[in-house]
Scaffold this motif. Structure first.
Motif, PDB file in Angstrom:
ATOM      1  N   LYS A  32       0.821  -1.199   0.000  1.00 17.93           N
ATOM      2  CA  LYS A  32       0.000   0.000   0.000  1.00 17.93           C
ATOM      3  C   LYS A  32       0.866   1.266   0.000  1.00 17.93           C
ATOM      4  O   LYS A  32       2.026   1.240   0.419  1.00 17.93           O
ATOM      5  CB  LYS A  32      -0.917   0.023   1.225  1.00 17.93           C
ATOM      6  CG  LYS A  32      -1.915  -1.125   1.277  1.00 17.93           C
ATOM      7  CD  LYS A  32      -2.907  -1.053   0.118  1.00 17.93           C
ATOM      8  CE  LYS A  32      -3.951  -2.143   0.222  1.00 17.93           C
ATOM      9  NZ  LYS A  32      -4.911  -2.097  -0.913  1.00 17.93           N
ATOM     10  N   ILE A  33       0.265   2.361  -0.460  1.00 17.57           N
ATOM     11  CA  ILE A  33       0.911   3.672  -0.414  1.00 17.57           C
ATOM     12  C   ILE A  33       0.219   4.482   0.666  1.00 17.57           C
ATOM     13  O   ILE A  33      -0.987   4.747   0.569  1.00 17.57           O
ATOM     14  CB  ILE A  33       0.799   4.405  -1.760  1.00 17.57           C
ATOM     15  CG1 ILE A  33       1.399   3.566  -2.891  1.00 17.57           C
ATOM     16  CG2 ILE A  33       1.490   5.773  -1.687  1.00 17.57           C
ATOM     17  CD1 ILE A  33       1.139   4.146  -4.285  1.00 17.57           C
ATOM     18  N   TYR A  34       0.962   4.850   1.704  1.00 11.95           N
ATOM     19  CA  TYR A  34       0.415   5.655   2.795  1.00 11.95           C
ATOM     20  C   TYR A  34       1.024   7.050   2.750  1.00 11.95           C
ATOM     21  O   TYR A  34       2.244   7.200   2.677  1.00 11.95           O
ATOM     22  CB  TYR A  34       0.722   5.011   4.152  1.00 11.95           C
ATOM     23  CG  TYR A  34      -0.384   4.103   4.655  1.00 11.95           C
ATOM     24  CD1 TYR A  34      -0.941   4.263   5.921  1.00 11.95           C
ATOM     25  CD2 TYR A  34      -0.883   3.077   3.849  1.00 11.95           C
ATOM     26  CE1 TYR A  34      -1.955   3.430   6.377  1.00 11.95           C
ATOM     27  CE2 TYR A  34      -1.905   2.236   4.292  1.00 11.95           C
ATOM     28  CZ  TYR A  34      -2.433   2.429   5.559  1.00 11.95           C
ATOM     29  OH  TYR A  34      -3.446   1.613   5.998  1.00 11.95           O
ATOM     30  N   ILE A 177       5.629   5.724  -8.545  1.00 17.29           N
ATOM     31  CA  ILE A 177       5.333   5.176  -7.213  1.00 17.29           C
ATOM     32  C   ILE A 177       4.217   4.144  -7.300  1.00 17.29           C
ATOM     33  O   ILE A 177       4.283   3.072  -6.678  1.00 17.29           O
ATOM     34  CB  ILE A 177       4.959   6.316  -6.237  1.00 17.29           C
ATOM     35  CG1 ILE A 177       6.164   7.214  -5.981  1.00 17.29           C
ATOM     36  CG2 ILE A 177       4.441   5.747  -4.916  1.00 17.29           C
ATOM     37  CD1 ILE A 177       7.373   6.510  -5.451  1.00 17.29           C
ATOM     38  N   HIS A 178       3.179   4.441  -8.066  1.00 19.16           N
ATOM     39  CA  HIS A 178       2.080   3.479  -8.200  1.00 19.16           C
ATOM     40  C   HIS A 178       2.527   2.230  -8.956  1.00 19.16           C
ATOM     41  O   HIS A 178       2.045   1.125  -8.665  1.00 19.16           O
ATOM     42  CB  HIS A 178       0.885   4.139  -8.888  1.00 19.16           C
ATOM     43  CG  HIS A 178       0.005   4.891  -7.939  1.00 19.16           C
ATOM     44  ND1 HIS A 178      -1.040   4.296  -7.264  1.00 19.16           N
ATOM     45  CD2 HIS A 178       0.027   6.184  -7.522  1.00 19.16           C
ATOM     46  CE1 HIS A 178      -1.636   5.185  -6.490  1.00 19.16           C
ATOM     47  NE2 HIS A 178      -0.997   6.334  -6.615  1.00 19.16           N
ATOM     48  N   ARG A 179       3.441   2.385  -9.901  1.00 25.39           N
ATOM     49  CA  ARG A 179       3.973   1.207 -10.588  1.00 25.39           C
ATOM     50  C   ARG A 179       4.726   0.313  -9.603  1.00 25.39           C
ATOM     51  O   ARG A 179       4.574  -0.918  -9.622  1.00 25.39           O
ATOM     52  CB  ARG A 179       4.918   1.636 -11.724  1.00 25.39           C
ATOM     53  CG  ARG A 179       5.458   0.466 -12.552  1.00 25.39           C
ATOM     54  CD  ARG A 179       6.520   0.923 -13.528  1.00 25.39           C
ATOM     55  NE  ARG A 179       7.750   1.313 -12.849  1.00 25.39           N
ATOM     56  CZ  ARG A 179       8.665   0.442 -12.415  1.00 25.39           C
ATOM     57  NH1 ARG A 179       8.491  -0.864 -12.559  1.00 25.39           N
ATOM     58  NH2 ARG A 179       9.767   0.889 -11.830  1.00 25.39           N
ATOM     59  N   LEU A 180       5.517   0.921  -8.724  1.00 28.20           N
ATOM     60  CA  LEU A 180       6.272   0.153  -7.735  1.00 28.20           C
ATOM     61  C   LEU A 180       5.328  -0.543  -6.752  1.00 28.20           C
ATOM     62  O   LEU A 180       5.534  -1.710  -6.393  1.00 28.20           O
ATOM     63  CB  LEU A 180       7.231   1.073  -6.982  1.00 28.20           C
ATOM     64  CG  LEU A 180       8.390   1.659  -7.797  1.00 28.20           C
ATOM     65  CD1 LEU A 180       9.101   2.745  -7.007  1.00 28.20           C
ATOM     66  CD2 LEU A 180       9.372   0.565  -8.200  1.00 28.20           C
ATOM     67  N   ALA A 181       4.288   0.161  -6.311  1.00 29.39           N
ATOM     68  CA  ALA A 181       3.327  -0.431  -5.374  1.00 29.39           C
ATOM     69  C   ALA A 181       2.572  -1.583  -6.022  1.00 29.39           C
ATOM     70  O   ALA A 181       2.282  -2.604  -5.373  1.00 29.39           O
ATOM     71  CB  ALA A 181       2.354   0.632  -4.870  1.00 29.39           C
ATOM     72  N   ALA A 197      -1.623  13.539  -1.570  1.00 31.48           N
ATOM     73  CA  ALA A 197      -2.245  12.776  -0.483  1.00 31.48           C
ATOM     74  C   ALA A 197      -3.450  11.992  -0.984  1.00 31.48           C
ATOM     75  O   ALA A 197      -3.685  10.851  -0.579  1.00 31.48           O
ATOM     76  CB  ALA A 197      -2.660  13.723   0.640  1.00 31.48           C
ATOM     77  N   GLU A 198      -4.207  12.593  -1.905  1.00 26.38           N
ATOM     78  CA  GLU A 198      -5.390  11.934  -2.435  1.00 26.38           C
ATOM     79  C   GLU A 198      -5.042  10.767  -3.350  1.00 26.38           C
ATOM     80  O   GLU A 198      -5.898   9.929  -3.643  1.00 26.38           O
ATOM     81  CB  GLU A 198      -6.262  12.955  -3.163  1.00 26.38           C
ATOM     82  CG  GLU A 198      -6.930  13.939  -2.198  1.00 26.38           C
ATOM     83  CD  GLU A 198      -7.600  15.101  -2.895  1.00 26.38           C
ATOM     84  OE1 GLU A 198      -7.305  15.333  -4.085  1.00 26.38           O
ATOM     85  OE2 GLU A 198      -8.420  15.770  -2.250  1.00 26.38           O
ATOM     86  N   ARG A 199      -3.801  10.682  -3.803  1.00 29.09           N
ATOM     87  CA  ARG A 199      -3.373   9.556  -4.624  1.00 29.09           C
ATOM     88  C   ARG A 199      -2.894   8.371  -3.778  1.00 29.09           C
ATOM     89  O   ARG A 199      -2.583   7.320  -4.313  1.00 29.09           O
ATOM     90  CB  ARG A 199      -2.255   9.992  -5.582  1.00 29.09           C
ATOM     91  CG  ARG A 199      -2.712  10.998  -6.623  1.00 29.09           C
ATOM     92  CD  ARG A 199      -1.680  11.201  -7.720  1.00 29.09           C
ATOM     93  NE  ARG A 199      -1.498  10.000  -8.525  1.00 29.09           N
ATOM     94  CZ  ARG A 199      -0.773   9.956  -9.646  1.00 29.09           C
ATOM     95  NH1 ARG A 199      -0.172  11.046 -10.075  1.00 29.09           N
ATOM     96  NH2 ARG A 199      -0.642   8.842 -10.314  1.00 29.09           N
ATOM     97  N   CYS A 200      -2.847   8.548  -2.467  1.00 28.32           N
ATOM     98  CA  CYS A 200      -2.432   7.468  -1.569  1.00 28.32           C
ATOM     99  C   CYS A 200      -3.627   6.575  -1.234  1.00 28.32           C
ATOM    100  O   CYS A 200      -4.776   7.006  -1.265  1.00 28.32           O
ATOM    101  CB  CYS A 200      -1.861   8.041  -0.269  1.00 28.32           C
ATOM    102  SG  CYS A 200      -0.383   9.057  -0.505  1.00 28.32           S
ATOM    103  N   HIS A 201      -3.326   5.314  -0.896  1.00 28.88           N
ATOM    104  CA  HIS A 201      -4.399   4.409  -0.478  1.00 28.88           C
ATOM    105  C   HIS A 201      -4.991   4.850   0.861  1.00 28.88           C
ATOM    106  O   HIS A 201      -6.175   4.646   1.118  1.00 28.88           O
ATOM    107  CB  HIS A 201      -3.862   2.976  -0.363  1.00 28.88           C
ATOM    108  CG  HIS A 201      -3.400   2.411  -1.669  1.00 28.88           C
ATOM    109  ND1 HIS A 201      -2.089   2.067  -1.922  1.00 28.88           N
ATOM    110  CD2 HIS A 201      -4.077   2.150  -2.815  1.00 28.88           C
ATOM    111  CE1 HIS A 201      -1.978   1.604  -3.146  1.00 28.88           C
ATOM    112  NE2 HIS A 201      -3.169   1.646  -3.721  1.00 28.88           N
TER     113      HIS A 201
END
Length: 307
Positions: A32-34, A177-181, A197-201
């Motif tokens: 997850k991305i926090y 970052i989303h590719r890595l996650a 921030a809105e792009r984080c899970h």
């Protein structure tokens, strides 16, 4: 395989008798991305440095990558990717030379393969001979990210990585970052940008050493319980001064040609602004608060632990 890549309880760091990080609990699931939000001086960087083994907590316990935060600090350091606020690579070396040096420091196998792959993934191949000192902020950012993932970390800690970078470079960075996650990497990133921030899970909001709220962006907004009004009209700065005096528990902030007025106590807010809404000089519109409104509210209402 542990459920949570980060799982810490009562994490505390004290400087000069003041708790810079004050009994913090964080649990971040794998993959997850926090987002880590909060005003400057809130303790985010200190927390990140404790999580990656660079600082020893004064109190608290927990694990990072399934390893004990205190006992296994050295091994955690080797297995975490950490990108600092300030560009920290060698400006008199080329992009490729920087990456080759990092590979050597880690003692990694397949050094050429790893460097070539990082150059391709971050689209740095055509610039590989360019000196790092001559790069713009966006390209330095790509180099720093490439260096941070050379050793295939399970956890990537990013400390305000896009500060001072143009919008297109920030968007490209977040796509990466989303590719890595998506490939299974867990990311904890501190940021002041609400669109990031809105792009984080999920997000964690920290102010002056304490975590105030955590959850998805929608959950954080809902938990705040803010009533929100947008005001248009003349002499908004005069109205702002009046509201700040009469509505001490409310947050008032200018946004372009409007004011955003928010308060967690709806009854108290209505008592103050009710009479003002009958003034034809202003147009009042009730609306849903944004994440930025929540950020401003928490920042203004939190108690400064160094005050």
């Amino acid at each position: 395989m542990t459920k949570h890549i980060i799982d810490v309880r009562n994490l505390t760091k004290v400087y000069d008798g003041r708790a810079v990080v004050d009994h913090v609990n964080i649990a971040v699931p794998r993959g997850k991305i926090y987002g880590f939000l909060g005003p400057n001086g809130s303790g985010k960087t200190t927390t990140i440095r404790m999580l990656c083994g660079l600082l020893t907590p004064d109190e608290g316990e927990g694990t990072c990558l399934g390893m004990d935060l205190r006992r296994d600090a050295m091994e955690i350091r080797r297995r975490v990717g950490y990108m600092t606020q300030k560009f920290s690579y060698w400006e008199d070396l080329s992009i490729r030379e920087n990456l080759e040096f990092v590979v050597t420091m880690y003692g990694l196998d397949r050094p050429k393969e790893r460097v070539d792959q990082a150059l391709r993934d971050l689209r740095l191949t055509e610039r590989e001979k360019q000196l790092a000192g001559s790069l713009s902020g966006g390209w330095k950012q790509r180099l720093a990210l490439a260096a941070s993932i050379l050793h295939d970390p399970e956890l990537l800690l990013l400390d305000e990585p896009t500060a001072g970078v143009d919008p297109q470079a920030r968007r490209d960075f977040w796509d990466e970052i989303h590719r890595l996650a998506a490939g299974g990497m867990t990311v904890l990133v501190s940021t002041h940008y609400m669109d990031e921030a809105e792009r984080c899970h999920a997000i964690i909001y920290m102010a002056y050493g304490k975590i105030l709220v955590a959850g998805t962006a929608a959950e954080v907004i809902k938990k705040t319980g803010l009533s929100m009004w947008v005001v248009h009209g003349k002499d908004l700065m005069g109205l702002m001064r009046r509201l700040e005096k009469e509505a001490a528990n409310c947050s008032v902030a200018p946004f372009g040609d409007s004011l955003h007025v928010s308060c967690a106590d709806k009854a108290a807010m209505e008592k103050v602004i009710g009479p003002l809404r009958r003034d034809n000089a202003y147009k009042w519109t009730e609306t849903e608060p944004s994440l930025e409104d929540v950020f401003i509210y928490y920042t203004k209402s939190a108690k400064d632990n160094f005050a």
